[in-house]
Design an enzyme around this catalytic site. Structure first.
Site, short mmCIF file in Angstrom:
data_model
loop_
_atom_site.label_atom_id
_atom_site.label_comp_id
_atom_site.label_asym_id
_atom_site.label_seq_id
_atom_site.Cartn_x
_atom_site.Cartn_y
_atom_site.Cartn_z
N SER A 1 19.80 26.92 0.91
CA SER A 1 20.44 28.18 0.52
C SER A 1 21.11 28.13 -0.84
O SER A 1 21.53 29.17 -1.36
CB SER A 1 21.46 28.61 1.59
OG SER A 1 20.79 29.13 2.71
N TYR B 1 25.75 37.48 6.61
CA TYR B 1 24.84 36.58 5.90
C TYR B 1 23.46 36.65 6.53
O TYR B 1 23.28 36.34 7.71
CB TYR B 1 25.39 35.15 5.98
CG TYR B 1 24.68 34.16 5.09
CD1 TYR B 1 25.20 33.83 3.84
CD2 TYR B 1 23.50 33.55 5.48
CE1 TYR B 1 24.58 32.92 3.02
CE2 TYR B 1 22.86 32.64 4.66
CZ TYR B 1 23.39 32.32 3.44
OH TYR B 1 22.77 31.41 2.62
N SER B 2 22.48 37.04 5.74
CA SER B 2 21.11 37.16 6.24
C SER B 2 20.13 36.69 5.19
O SER B 2 20.08 37.24 4.08
CB SER B 2 20.81 38.62 6.62
OG SER B 2 19.45 38.77 6.97
N ASN B 3 19.33 35.69 5.52
CA ASN B 3 18.32 35.17 4.60
C ASN B 3 17.26 36.22 4.27
O ASN B 3 16.60 36.12 3.23
CB ASN B 3 17.66 33.93 5.20
CG ASN B 3 18.60 32.74 5.25
OD1 ASN B 3 18.78 32.03 4.27
ND2 ASN B 3 19.22 32.52 6.41
#
Length: 235
Positions: A79, A179-181
């Site tokens: 990340s 939080y999201s990829n």
């Protein structure tokens, strides 16, 4: 301070403290870098193992070294790639290719729920409300079982997010932070769509080469092999 950088006793203290932290927390190994902007002082140290001889015992304190961690050992940055992506996106905004207020719908109609109101800004600051594709059970199972060589296309990853959310969203854009990829997968897709370049080319040309980063690389679209030597990940 030393004219050439950090004092030797300070570097020794940092190295010893870092080694103690790795050992106490049960991490196999690690690399630590510190830098000071005003005089370009920098120091990097490595400790522990890049690969263990055996991981049969869940107690990591019992593991023995097969391959030691070294300064030249490559590590997957995971990340930490997001600051690279965000910086690359902002260079495209600065060049006028799109604005922070453009919606996902403008580039990819119907790609995700709320695509007509989710903006570049929402994707960047994690306020889109989209579900995180990495919580998709089949994907989690593959990753946790160590299957890291399977390539998933961006569209496949978006489909996982959509299926996880049942075609819906967690909240309306800008309402909350989550939080999201998935957000950064979409940002990479938009950058490629607008420029006609690959993500690898965009990051390499706009960041890595400009900053003179000699040990940082970006894998190609379907490339799953780390540059050698590399540290093995354990979870």
């Amino acid at each position: 301070d030393s004219p050439s950088g950090f004092q030797e006793d300070f570097k020794q203290l940092v190295a010893e403290t870092f080694e103690s932290s790795v050992n106490e927390n049960g991490f196999p190994g690690g690399t630590l870098s510190i830098a000071r902007v005003e005089d370009d002082a920098n120091f990097t140290t490595a400790t522990g193992m890049a690969e263990a001889s055996s991981i049969a015992d869940p107690d990591q304190h019992s593991w023995t070294t097969k391959t030691p961690m070294k300064l030249e050992t490559h590590s997957r940055i995971a990340s930490v790639s997001k600051p690279f992506t965000a910086t690359m996106i902002l260079t495209l905004v600065d060049e006028g290719l799109f604005t922070l207020d453009h919606t996902v719908e403008y580039f990819f109609p119907g790609l995700v729920p709320n695509s007509d109101i989710i903006t570049i800004r929402n994707l960047l600051n994690m306020t889109s409300g989209l579900y995180d594709k990495e919580n998709y059970p089949p994907l989690m199972e593959a990753l946790l079982c160590g299957d890291l060589t399977v390539y998933y296309s961006p569209q496949e990853l978006i489909n996982m997010s959509n299926e996880l959310g049942g075609g819906g969203v967690m909240f309306e854009p800008g309402q909350y932070y989550n939080y999201s990829n998935t957000n950064y997968t979409i940002l990479a897709m938009i950058a490629e769509e607008v420029t006609g370049s690959t993500y690898e080319e965009l990051i390499s040309q706009r960041i890595i080469q400009r900053l003179g980063l000699k040990g940082t690389t970006v894998p190609g679209d379907d490339e799953t092999i780390m540059p050698s030597p590399f540290a093995h990940g354990y979870d």
